[in-house]
Design an enzyme around this catalytic site. Structure first.
Site, PDB file in Angstrom:
ATOM      1  N   ALA A 152       0.816  -1.216   0.000  1.00 18.73           N
ATOM      2  CA  ALA A 152       0.000   0.000   0.000  1.00 18.73           C
ATOM      3  C   ALA A 152       0.845   1.259   0.000  1.00 18.73           C
ATOM      4  O   ALA A 152       0.353   2.343  -0.318  1.00 18.73           O
ATOM      5  CB  ALA A 152      -0.917   0.007   1.218  1.00 18.73           C
ATOM      6  N   GLU A 201      -9.994  -1.395   7.489  1.00 19.88           N
ATOM      7  CA  GLU A 201      -9.408  -1.868   8.743  1.00 19.88           C
ATOM      8  C   GLU A 201      -8.018  -2.462   8.547  1.00 19.88           C
ATOM      9  O   GLU A 201      -7.729  -3.571   8.972  1.00 19.88           O
ATOM     10  CB  GLU A 201     -10.343  -2.891   9.394  1.00 19.88           C
ATOM     11  CG  GLU A 201     -10.258  -2.916  10.917  1.00 19.88           C
ATOM     12  CD  GLU A 201     -11.355  -3.749  11.543  1.00 19.88           C
ATOM     13  OE1 GLU A 201     -11.041  -4.822  12.085  1.00 19.88           O
ATOM     14  OE2 GLU A 201     -12.534  -3.336  11.459  1.00 19.88           O
TER      15      GLU A 201
END
Length: 297
Positions: free
Chosen positions: A138, A155
């Site tokens: 990411a 989350e």
């Protein structure tokens, strides 16, 4: 029906025992999720989020509701190209494809075992042409500039090293006007009472010690919006939804012993012990936010 997983070997059980009960252990994110494998508490699928409980009555329904909350905040629809980072076992991607029908979903996840399992699930459902699951970070996305309409992180952003590096990458890959939506766990604002502060610290440490959270990500929701703005985002909203997450989850776990039975036997005693403590105490240090922002366009 719950999805099955192979029983743990002795070596895996010893590693699990060390992870659960040794306060001095230190494992990176990949090792933690490899250890947990597909032993998730949901009765259907392999959901990994804590759930949005405003109207839900089961864990699976609450997990799906959290995925739906992100999709609604993102205004997800048939024209959208979605990038989902930290997708776990792709339950939300399957859910979005069935209920919101985006043009395509690309998933990024650094845990190879989850990527492999999720690809198998997606292929069995005949959705491999619409959900493209990849191993990738990411914070260094193998995704072209301005190529997606929506970036989601359900989350998982608290794990990223760092969350702000993820924000920067999200801005890069979004097209002008594209949307970022994140469901995230943060520390609570510091209480004034000394006793409450110690409760908060213990509550946060209990999570951060087991599920690695870089120290750089330890800031409250008051800082979340300014950090998004510093990366170039606009139309920023940061809303605490903790009242619809922690306390109702705690009540459900106490009322439905079947959830604990789906966990590894070594994880059940600490869960039962935690359920003897009030939700107000056990989650006193944990905030839960729904955050969204747009790339200027």
């Amino acid at each position: 029906m719950p999805e099955s997983t192979a029983p743990m070997t002795l070596r895996e059980s010893l590693a699990f025992l060390d992870w659960v009960y040794n306060p001095f252990q230190s494992r990176d994110v990949i090792r933690v999720y490899d250890l947990l494998s597909t032993r998730t508490p949901s009765a259907r699928g392999l959901w990994l989020n804590l759930g949005y409980w405003r109207d839900a009555r089961t864990l699976d329904d609450a997990c799906a509701a959290m995925a739906g909350l992100l999709a609604e905040r993102a205004e997800m629809g048939p024209a959208d190209r979605v990038l989902d980072v930290g997708f776990g076992f792709a339950d939300q991607d399957i859910y979005w494809t069935k209920h919101y029908r985006p043009q395509s979903i690309v998933g990024l996840n650094i845990t190879a075992s989850q990527v492999a399992a999720a690809r198998t699930r997606v292929a069995k459902l005949g959705l491999a042409d619409r959900i493209d699951l990849r191993e990738g970070s990411a914070t260094a996305m193998p995704i072209p500039d301005a190529s997606v309409d929506i970036v989601t992180a359900l989350e998982c952003a608290f794990h990223f090293n760092t969350r702000e590096a993820f924000f920067a990458e999200a801005l890069r890959v979004l097209r002008p006007g594209g949307r970022l939506v994140v469901a995230d766990i943060l520390p609570m604002p510091v209480a004034q009472c000394w006793v409450e502060r110690q409760q908060q610290r213990l509550s946060w440490w209990a999570v951060a010690a087991k599920f690695p959270i870089p120290e750089a990500n330890r800031y409250t929701r008051a800082e979340y919006g300014p950090r998004l703005a510093a990366q170039g985002f606009t139309d920023i909203q940061v809303e605490s939804i903790r009242a619809d997450v922690y306390a109702p989850l705690h009540r459900h776990l106490a009322a439905d012993p079947a959830v604990a039975q789906r966990l590894h036997p070594l994880a059940r005693p600490p869960l039962r012990l935690a359920l003897k403590v009030s939700a107000q105490s056990i989650y006193s240090g944990l905030d839960y936010v729904l955050a969204s922002a747009r790339k200027p366009g």
